[in-house]
Design a protein around this motif. Structure first.
Motif, PDB file in Angstrom:
ATOM      1  N   VAL A  26     -48.938  43.110  58.464  1.00 13.46           N
ATOM      2  CA  VAL A  26     -48.821  43.228  59.842  1.00 13.46           C
ATOM      3  C   VAL A  26     -49.389  41.955  60.394  1.00 13.46           C
ATOM      4  N   LEU A  27     -50.562  41.564  59.911  1.00 11.30           N
ATOM      5  CA  LEU A  27     -51.346  40.246  60.599  1.00 11.30           C
ATOM      6  C   LEU A  27     -50.670  39.099  60.395  1.00 11.30           C
ATOM      7  N   SER A  28     -49.856  38.965  58.938  1.00 16.39           N
ATOM      8  CA  SER A  28     -49.207  37.673  58.593  1.00 16.39           C
ATOM      9  C   SER A  28     -47.878  37.629  59.373  1.00 16.39           C
ATOM     10  N   GLY A  29     -47.208  38.770  59.685  1.00 17.11           N
ATOM     11  CA  GLY A  29     -46.078  38.893  60.524  1.00 17.11           C
ATOM     12  C   GLY A  29     -46.355  38.478  61.851  1.00 17.11           C
ATOM     13  N   TYR A  30     -47.717  38.917  62.386  1.00 17.13           N
ATOM     14  CA  TYR A  30     -47.812  38.624  63.755  1.00 17.13           C
ATOM     15  C   TYR A  30     -48.108  36.899  63.861  1.00 17.13           C
ATOM     16  N   LEU A  31     -48.942  36.419  63.078  1.00 20.02           N
ATOM     17  CA  LEU A  31     -49.203  35.174  62.833  1.00 20.02           C
ATOM     18  C   LEU A  31     -48.166  34.085  62.821  1.00 20.02           C
ATOM     19  N   ILE A  32     -47.472  34.280  61.643  1.00 18.69           N
ATOM     20  CA  ILE A  32     -46.091  33.435  61.417  1.00 18.69           C
ATOM     21  C   ILE A  32     -45.393  33.410  62.536  1.00 18.69           C
ATOM     22  N   THR A  33     -44.758  34.666  63.063  1.00 21.09           N
ATOM     23  CA  THR A  33     -43.974  34.584  64.149  1.00 21.09           C
ATOM     24  C   THR A  33     -44.471  33.963  65.359  1.00 21.09           C
ATOM     25  N   PHE A 178     -41.354  45.642  53.873  1.00 17.24           N
ATOM     26  CA  PHE A 178     -41.171  44.520  54.923  1.00 17.24           C
ATOM     27  C   PHE A 178     -41.349  45.116  56.078  1.00 17.24           C
ATOM     28  N   ASP A 179     -41.707  46.453  56.461  1.00 21.23           N
ATOM     29  CA  ASP A 179     -41.811  46.922  57.736  1.00 21.23           C
ATOM     30  C   ASP A 179     -43.127  46.357  58.425  1.00 21.23           C
ATOM     31  N   GLY A 180     -44.237  46.461  57.494  1.00 19.14           N
ATOM     32  CA  GLY A 180     -45.585  45.674  58.052  1.00 19.14           C
ATOM     33  C   GLY A 180     -45.166  44.400  58.634  1.00 19.14           C
ATOM     34  N   LEU A 181     -44.637  43.586  58.033  1.00 19.43           N
ATOM     35  CA  LEU A 181     -44.379  42.213  58.545  1.00 19.43           C
ATOM     36  C   LEU A 181     -43.313  42.106  59.637  1.00 19.43           C
ATOM     37  N   PHE A 182     -42.405  43.040  59.766  1.00 18.98           N
ATOM     38  CA  PHE A 182     -41.636  43.276  60.768  1.00 18.98           C
ATOM     39  C   PHE A 182     -42.378  43.641  61.996  1.00 18.98           C
ATOM     40  N   LEU A 183     -43.121  44.685  61.937  1.00 19.42           N
ATOM     41  CA  LEU A 183     -43.938  45.215  62.909  1.00 19.42           C
ATOM     42  C   LEU A 183     -44.824  44.194  63.656  1.00 19.42           C
ATOM     43  N   GLY A 184     -45.561  43.386  62.774  1.00 23.77           N
ATOM     44  CA  GLY A 184     -46.280  42.359  63.340  1.00 23.77           C
ATOM     45  C   GLY A 184     -45.442  41.273  63.881  1.00 23.77           C
ATOM     46  N   SER A 185     -44.201  40.943  63.547  1.00 25.30           N
ATOM     47  CA  SER A 185     -43.513  40.069  64.202  1.00 25.30           C
ATOM     48  C   SER A 185     -42.970  40.804  65.580  1.00 25.30           C
ATOM     49  N   LEU A 186     -42.687  41.857  65.596  1.00 22.53           N
ATOM     50  CA  LEU A 186     -42.350  42.744  66.870  1.00 22.53           C
ATOM     51  C   LEU A 186     -43.401  42.498  67.680  1.00 22.53           C
ATOM     52  N   LEU A 187     -44.683  42.862  67.554  1.00 21.58           N
ATOM     53  CA  LEU A 187     -45.735  42.506  68.509  1.00 21.58           C
ATOM     54  C   LEU A 187     -45.854  41.105  68.787  1.00 21.58           C
ATOM     55  N   ALA A 188     -45.691  40.118  68.119  1.00 24.87           N
ATOM     56  CA  ALA A 188     -45.730  38.563  68.406  1.00 24.87           C
ATOM     57  C   ALA A 188     -44.533  38.598  69.507  1.00 24.87           C
ATOM     58  N   VAL A 189     -43.509  38.872  69.318  1.00 19.66           N
ATOM     59  CA  VAL A 189     -41.880  38.706  70.127  1.00 19.66           C
ATOM     60  C   VAL A 189     -42.489  39.304  71.460  1.00 19.66           C
ATOM     61  N   PHE A 190     -42.891  40.640  71.285  1.00 22.66           N
ATOM     62  CA  PHE A 190     -42.961  41.233  72.804  1.00 22.66           C
ATOM     63  C   PHE A 190     -44.128  40.690  73.477  1.00 22.66           C
ATOM     64  N   LEU A 191     -45.032  40.419  72.893  1.00 18.34           N
ATOM     65  CA  LEU A 191     -46.246  39.799  73.649  1.00 18.34           C
ATOM     66  C   LEU A 191     -45.845  38.344  74.174  1.00 18.34           C
ATOM     67  N   ASP A 192     -45.035  37.428  73.402  1.00 20.75           N
ATOM     68  CA  ASP A 192     -44.757  36.266  73.702  1.00 20.75           C
ATOM     69  C   ASP A 192     -43.591  36.144  74.931  1.00 20.75           C
ATOM     70  N   ARG A 193     -42.521  37.037  74.621  1.00 19.39           N
ATOM     71  CA  ARG A 193     -41.296  36.833  75.500  1.00 19.39           C
ATOM     72  C   ARG A 193     -41.115  37.989  76.334  1.00 19.39           C
ATOM     73  N   ILE A 194     -41.563  39.075  76.023  1.00 18.51           N
ATOM     74  CA  ILE A 194     -41.003  40.147  76.886  1.00 18.51           C
ATOM     75  C   ILE A 194     -41.945  41.032  77.748  1.00 18.51           C
ATOM     76  N   ASP A 195     -43.285  41.033  77.395  1.00 17.63           N
ATOM     77  CA  ASP A 195     -44.359  41.854  78.141  1.00 17.63           C
ATOM     78  C   ASP A 195     -44.611  40.950  79.301  1.00 17.63           C
ATOM     79  N   THR A 196     -44.952  41.799  80.505  1.00 15.65           N
ATOM     80  CA  THR A 196     -45.287  41.329  81.812  1.00 15.65           C
ATOM     81  C   THR A 196     -46.495  41.233  82.135  1.00 15.65           C
ATOM     82  N   GLY A 197     -47.317  41.788  80.828  1.00 12.83           N
ATOM     83  CA  GLY A 197     -48.867  41.944  80.882  1.00 12.83           C
ATOM     84  C   GLY A 197     -49.361  43.277  81.151  1.00 12.83           C
ATOM     85  N   ALA A 198     -48.591  44.314  81.041  1.00 12.40           N
ATOM     86  CA  ALA A 198     -48.837  45.619  80.888  1.00 12.40           C
ATOM     87  C   ALA A 198     -49.453  45.828  79.466  1.00 12.40           C
TER      88      ALA A 198
END
Length: 347
Positions: A26-33, A178-198
């Motif tokens: 999870v950490l790796s997916g988040y950091l790499i993405t 791979f779901d841990g890597l994908f979940l970390g990537s999802l967290l990074a994508v959501f926070l970077d591109r989608i989340d409005t701050g909530a």
């Protein structure tokens, strides 16, 4: 700690320690993405060549040392921890398909068996960056990318449940994690591109971070002894709690209680050399267990195993890996303004 038993590859003092690899995924997916998204925002593209050069500089030196060190240990010990010959076992390691070899036979890789996680990580490196680069061109807002990651995470969780129900759960352990890597990537994508701050505001809550930490720790105590629950959704819940914890650690005030613990200097130092600890500890455990002069109590042997593994990893990092990692600066992305400001000679 999972491998700290007095026998090779037997769960040791902490059976739930095996889920540490899922925390890492999870950490790796988040950091790499997150790094790939930052590069895309900075330069308008992702340099796959530079990305793979940075990964090679990080991973290959330690892997070469591992192969040499393990070959030495196999000669001294006289066997490859009941696995195939080291010469044959090293082939899947070199080509980063060790996870498939372990899925076929959990013991045949012997002292190289733990590298299934490195193989899975490398497969993620090979596939995800070009997919993300192409997807960002078509979907800069990343909503379809996030939707695709959600579908992938859910699909793997369902597939794991099917394999568990069919009593062939050994297949999902090294091959479909791979779901841990994908979940970390999802967290990074959501926070970077989608989340409005909530979501960001919620993840900064110390109460939420503490709760996630307790859930993660609690699951490491429960899952090893309830493998059906692990496959039927337990591991997925663990990964979600880990993603919450990773998000908190990344976003919350660094002076908050949990982050103060996580940034404790000895832990940070261990994190810095953790790749080497991961690589070298199985062979070190086998070497110490087979060559000790007197039979030591298990607890004493475990302390000796951990101490020597950390010492070898520290020496590897300080003497070799750190010097090679310094070359990564040559492959860092430049933004458009930096490129324009550089002279023709610099370019």
């Amino acid at each position: 700690m999972f491998h700290s038993g007095s026998k090779n590859f037997v769960p040791g003092l902490y059976p739930g320690g095996r889920y540490g690899v899922d925390v890492f995924f999870v950490l790796s997916g988040y950091l790499i993405t997150g790094l790939l998204l930052a590069e895309y925002a900075k330069t308008g593209t992702v340099s796959l060549k530079k990305f793979y050069m940075r990964r090679a500089l990080r991973l290959l030196p330690g892997l070469v040392l591992l192969i040499g060190y393990t070959a030495f240990v196999v000669v001294v010990v006289g066997h490859n921890a009941e696995g195939r010959s080291a010469f044959i076992a090293v082939i899947p390691v070199i080509f980063y398909v060790g996870n498939w070899a372990v899925a076929a036979n959990a013991k045949q890789e012997g002292l190289f068996g733990h590298t299934w996680t490195l193989a899975l990580e490398e497969q993620f490196y090979l596939c995800w960056p070009p997919v993300l680069k192409r997807a960002l061109r078509r979907d800069p807002g990343a909503r379809r990318i996030a939707a695709g990651l959600v579908i992938a995470v859910v699909a793997i969780g369902v597939f794991r449940a099917v394999l568990t129900a069919a009593n062939v759960s050994n297949l999902y352990q090294p091959v479909w994690r791979f779901d841990g890597l994908f979940l970390g990537s999802l967290l990074a994508v959501f926070l970077d591109r989608i989340d409005t701050g909530a979501l960001r505001a919620r993840l900064q809550s110390p109460a939420l971070g503490a709760a996630a930490l307790l859930v993660v720790f609690g699951f490491t105590l429960v899952l090893p002894f309830h493998t059906t629950f692990e496959g039927m959704g337990g591991l997925s819940l663990f990964l979600v709690a880990t993603a919450v914890l990773v998000g908190f650690a990344a976003l919350a005030d660094q002076k908050s209680g949990i982050n103060q613990v996580l940034s404790w200097k000895p832990l940070a130092a261990l994190g810095r050399i953790s790749y080497g600890v991961y690589l070298f500890h199985p062979a070190t455990n086998a070497l110490l267990h087979s060559t000790r002069i007197a039979r030591l109590p298990n607890g004493v042997e475990v302390v000796l195993q951990e101490t020597v593994s950390i010492a070898i990893a520290a020496a590897s990092y300080l003497l070799i890996e750190r010097r090679i990692l310094a070359l990564k600066a040559r492959f860092q992305p430049l933004d458009h303004s930096e490129t324009l400001q550089r002279s023709p000679v610099d370019q």
